[in-house]
Design a protein around this motif. Structure first.
Motif, PDB file in Angstrom:
ATOM      1  N   GLU A 176       0.815  -1.218   0.000  1.00 47.86           N
ATOM      2  CA  GLU A 176       0.000   0.000   0.000  1.00 47.86           C
ATOM      3  C   GLU A 176       0.852   1.272   0.000  1.00 47.86           C
ATOM      4  N   HIS A 177       2.151   1.124   0.270  1.00 44.47           N
ATOM      5  CA  HIS A 177       3.036   2.285   0.328  1.00 44.47           C
ATOM      6  C   HIS A 177       3.746   2.564  -0.994  1.00 44.47           C
ATOM      7  N   VAL A 178       3.452   1.776  -2.024  1.00 45.85           N
ATOM      8  CA  VAL A 178       4.104   1.976  -3.323  1.00 45.85           C
ATOM      9  C   VAL A 178       3.851   3.398  -3.828  1.00 45.85           C
ATOM     10  N   ASN A 179       4.901   3.997  -4.364  1.00 50.02           N
ATOM     11  CA  ASN A 179       4.865   5.336  -4.964  1.00 50.02           C
ATOM     12  C   ASN A 179       4.713   6.461  -3.937  1.00 50.02           C
ATOM     13  N   LYS A 180       4.959   6.167  -2.675  1.00 50.58           N
ATOM     14  CA  LYS A 180       4.908   7.207  -1.648  1.00 50.58           C
ATOM     15  C   LYS A 180       6.321   7.675  -1.298  1.00 50.58           C
ATOM     16  N   CYS A 181       6.426   8.904  -0.836  1.00 51.88           N
ATOM     17  CA  CYS A 181       7.692   9.440  -0.332  1.00 51.88           C
ATOM     18  C   CYS A 181       7.804   9.140   1.159  1.00 51.88           C
ATOM     19  N   VAL A 182       9.031   9.093   1.643  1.00 57.84           N
ATOM     20  CA  VAL A 182       9.279   8.725   3.035  1.00 57.84           C
ATOM     21  C   VAL A 182       9.919   9.897   3.776  1.00 57.84           C
ATOM     22  N   HIS A 183       9.472  10.092   4.991  1.00 53.00           N
ATOM     23  CA  HIS A 183       9.977  11.159   5.857  1.00 53.00           C
ATOM     24  C   HIS A 183      10.520  10.506   7.130  1.00 53.00           C
ATOM     25  N   LEU A 184      11.805  10.699   7.397  1.00 51.10           N
ATOM     26  CA  LEU A 184      12.437  10.127   8.591  1.00 51.10           C
ATOM     27  C   LEU A 184      12.746  11.238   9.584  1.00 51.10           C
ATOM     28  N   VAL A 185      12.296  11.054  10.818  1.00 54.61           N
ATOM     29  CA  VAL A 185      12.551  12.015  11.895  1.00 54.61           C
ATOM     30  C   VAL A 185      13.365  11.310  12.973  1.00 54.61           C
ATOM     31  N   CYS A 186      14.466  11.924  13.369  1.00 54.36           N
ATOM     32  CA  CYS A 186      15.353  11.328  14.369  1.00 54.36           C
ATOM     33  C   CYS A 186      15.478  12.249  15.574  1.00 54.36           C
ATOM     34  N   LEU A 187      15.277  11.684  16.752  1.00 53.46           N
ATOM     35  CA  LEU A 187      15.529  12.394  18.003  1.00 53.46           C
ATOM     36  C   LEU A 187      16.711  11.707  18.675  1.00 53.46           C
ATOM     37  N   PRO A 188      17.928  12.251  18.509  1.00 55.54           N
ATOM     38  CA  PRO A 188      19.112  11.592  19.080  1.00 55.54           C
ATOM     39  C   PRO A 188      19.122  11.666  20.598  1.00 55.54           C
ATOM     40  N   ARG A 189      19.499  10.546  21.222  1.00 53.69           N
ATOM     41  CA  ARG A 189      19.605  10.492  22.683  1.00 53.69           C
ATOM     42  C   ARG A 189      20.832   9.677  23.060  1.00 53.69           C
ATOM     43  N   ASN A 190      21.348   9.924  24.258  1.00 55.10           N
ATOM     44  CA  ASN A 190      22.462   9.127  24.750  1.00 55.10           C
ATOM     45  C   ASN A 190      21.959   8.135  25.790  1.00 55.10           C
ATOM     46  N   ASN A 191      22.885   7.430  26.453  1.00 58.62           N
ATOM     47  CA  ASN A 191      22.468   6.373  27.377  1.00 58.62           C
ATOM     48  C   ASN A 191      21.815   6.897  28.650  1.00 58.62           C
ATOM     49  N   SER A 192      21.902   8.199  28.892  1.00 60.62           N
ATOM     50  CA  SER A 192      21.180   8.783  30.023  1.00 60.62           C
ATOM     51  C   SER A 192      19.849   9.380  29.568  1.00 60.62           C
ATOM     52  N   LEU A 193      19.483   9.081  28.289  1.00 58.68           N
ATOM     53  CA  LEU A 193      18.240   9.545  27.667  1.00 58.68           C
ATOM     54  C   LEU A 193      18.174  11.063  27.551  1.00 58.68           C
ATOM     55  N   ARG A 194      19.322  11.686  27.527  1.00 59.14           N
ATOM     56  CA  ARG A 194      19.360  13.121  27.286  1.00 59.14           C
ATOM     57  C   ARG A 194      19.146  13.368  25.803  1.00 59.14           C
ATOM     58  N   GLU A 195      18.237  14.271  25.471  1.00 61.82           N
ATOM     59  CA  GLU A 195      17.809  14.445  24.092  1.00 61.82           C
ATOM     60  C   GLU A 195      18.577  15.550  23.385  1.00 61.82           C
ATOM     61  N   GLY A 196      18.860  15.296  22.112  1.00 63.71           N
ATOM     62  CA  GLY A 196      19.461  16.301  21.253  1.00 63.71           C
ATOM     63  C   GLY A 196      18.404  16.953  20.386  1.00 63.71           C
ATOM     64  N   MET A 197      18.854  17.639  19.349  1.00 64.28           N
ATOM     65  CA  MET A 197      17.942  18.352  18.467  1.00 64.28           C
ATOM     66  C   MET A 197      17.283  17.393  17.494  1.00 64.28           C
ATOM     67  N   GLN A 198      15.965  17.423  17.438  1.00 63.24           N
ATOM     68  CA  GLN A 198      15.239  16.600  16.482  1.00 63.24           C
ATOM     69  C   GLN A 198      15.618  17.013  15.061  1.00 63.24           C
ATOM     70  N   THR A 199      15.950  16.038  14.226  1.00 61.89           N
ATOM     71  CA  THR A 199      16.383  16.292  12.859  1.00 61.89           C
ATOM     72  C   THR A 199      15.599  15.403  11.912  1.00 61.89           C
ATOM     73  N   GLU A 200      15.417  15.853  10.683  1.00 62.66           N
ATOM     74  CA  GLU A 200      14.587  15.097   9.755  1.00 62.66           C
ATOM     75  C   GLU A 200      15.124  15.167   8.339  1.00 62.66           C
ATOM     76  N   THR A 201      14.691  14.209   7.517  1.00 60.64           N
ATOM     77  CA  THR A 201      15.068  14.182   6.108  1.00 60.64           C
ATOM     78  C   THR A 201      13.956  13.514   5.316  1.00 60.64           C
ATOM     79  N   ILE A 202      13.920  13.791   4.020  1.00 64.63           N
ATOM     80  CA  ILE A 202      12.904  13.234   3.128  1.00 64.63           C
ATOM     81  C   ILE A 202      13.605  12.482   2.007  1.00 64.63           C
ATOM     82  N   SER A 203      13.086  11.319   1.663  1.00 66.65           N
ATOM     83  CA  SER A 203      13.698  10.514   0.607  1.00 66.65           C
ATOM     84  C   SER A 203      13.632  11.243  -0.732  1.00 66.65           C
ATOM     85  N   LYS A 204      14.664  11.040  -1.548  1.00 69.50           N
ATOM     86  CA  LYS A 204      14.707  11.662  -2.871  1.00 69.50           C
ATOM     87  C   LYS A 204      13.893  10.876  -3.890  1.00 69.50           C
ATOM     88  N   THR A 205      13.619   9.620  -3.582  1.00 69.31           N
ATOM     89  CA  THR A 205      12.857   8.767  -4.497  1.00 69.31           C
ATOM     90  C   THR A 205      11.639   8.195  -3.779  1.00 69.31           C
TER      91      THR A 205
END
Length: 379
Positions: free
Chosen positions: A177-206
């Motif tokens: 059902e996802h054929v021909n759709k674009c993908v958006h990835l959102v990353c919230l980086p964290r370390n082992n103490s669960l301290r959060e970094g800046m949320q970053t995102e990217t979109i697939s080119k294909t």
């Protein structure tokens, strides 16, 4: 998207050239603070560390307090850069806006990349999609990854794109059902103490494409639908030469070696999705791979197989040939008690047990040279 109330680079390990300073600077600032204020704070912290180090050095060397060292004279220059155009971020911007475009922090010319993305050029349904995400100041296992899909992407000037959340995790299997759709990835980086970094995102080119239905592996997988029982007296071993990307993408590969194969099918992003599907579909207890790229093993293969209960070990042929052999094993059936790796060329050259073979090979110089220069490795 929801943003964290603080933007964090945790930690920045700064090395000041011509000094012995190498320490962490934790940067936790308000999202609404200006970039100039954030830079000023980081610069001040680094300068204080340099002055402190300078005083300690004077005490060790018993120098007069009035002596000024190069450390005190050194100017600290901190900048944020937009990796898209390699231009400094406007310091009047607030952190909330600046860090979405910023991927690189520069301190006296030394770059500190917060996060890098790379989506595969080919995204297939019914296979594991892995996005290469490089987190310098966080850890994969504690970071959060969310994947979204959409049919249409609006322009940045009028961005009303409706993204549908489909999966949380670094690896995803998209459905038909996802054929021909674009993908958006959102990353919230964290370390082992669960301290959060800046949320970053990217979109697939294909866009997502359909998985090819009629493949030989589908027939073979019918025979290996399940893992062997943990208490079984038998075990299943799979051995596979997966063709290193360096060989598949070479100039000779397309023209001579694989001239009958479409270039699209030689692309690593296309092949790796099918490789992961085929390897995992055998439900093996031990997996032996040859011609495995070191980068593929480190960044994707080992991470995926770890999630499926495998641990692996890789032996690279040489520094100039970044490919080699890998052994994975199921951790619920086996425990590693040691490992042993040899390079054929080195073993032939120095092993006492092979003295007779060396003597015989030395009679023909071409054979002798060929064998001793072999990069073949064994595990």
């Amino acid at each position: 998207m929801c943003l964290p109330s603080k933007t964090t680079i945790d930690p920045v390990v700064c090395e000041i050239h011509s000094t012995n300073i190498s320490r962490q600077f934790n940067l936790l600032r308000s999202m609404d603070e200006s970039v100039s204020q954030t830079i000023h704070c980081l610069t001040t912290n680094i300068e204080r560390a340099m002055i402190k180090e300078n005083k300690l050095n004077k005490r060790r060397q018993k120098k007069p307090a009035k002596v000024t060292s190069d450390i005190e004279k050194q100017i600290i220059v901190v900048e944020l850069f937009d990796d898209n155009n390699n231009q400094p971020i406007d310091e009047n911007e607030i952190n909330k806006n600046a860090w979405f475009n910023c991927r690189r922090l520069s301190i006296n010319g030394q770059s500190y990349t917060v996060i890098k993305f790379r989506f595969p050029e080919k995204i297939l349904t019914n296979t594991i999609t892995t996005a290469f995400v490089e987190i310098d100041y966080g850890q994969y296992e504690y970071s959060l990854f969310d994947l979204y899909v959409t049919d249409d992407i609006e322009t940045k000037e009028n961005d009303h794109t409706q993204w549908i959340h489909v999966y949380r995790g670094l690896f995803c299997i998209f459905n038909d059902e996802h054929v021909n759709k674009c993908v958006h990835l959102v990353c919230l980086p964290r370390n082992n103490s669960l301290r959060e970094g800046m949320q970053t995102e990217t979109i697939s080119k294909t866009r997502i494409i359909q998985y090819p239905f009629y493949l030989p592996m589908n027939i073979r997988h019918e025979l290996t639908k399940e893992y062997l029982p943990i208490g079984s007296k038998s075990f299943r071993l799979v051995s596979y030469n997966i063709l290193a990307n360096g060989y598949a993408s070479s100039a000779d590969a397309a023209k001579t070696i694989y001239s009958c194969c479409s270039q699209d099918y030689l692309e690593h992003d296309y092949r790796k999705a099918l490789l992961l599907k085929e390897i995992l579909g055998y439900h093996a207890d031990i997996i032996c791979l040859q011609e495995c790229d070191a980068s593929f093993y480190q960044r994707e293969l080992s991470l995926v197989l770890n999630q499926y209960g495998y641990l692996g070990d890789m032996k690279i042929k040489s520094d100039s040939m970044r490919e080699g052999i890998v052994i994975f094993y199921r951790t619920d059936r086996f425990v590693a008690i040691g490992n042993y790796n040899i390079k054929i060329g080195e073993y032939l050259r120095y092993s006492e047990q092979l003295e007779y073979i060396r003597c015989r090979c030395s009679l023909v110089s071409e054979i002798n040279t060929h064998l001793l220069e072999r990069n073949t490795v064994l595990q």
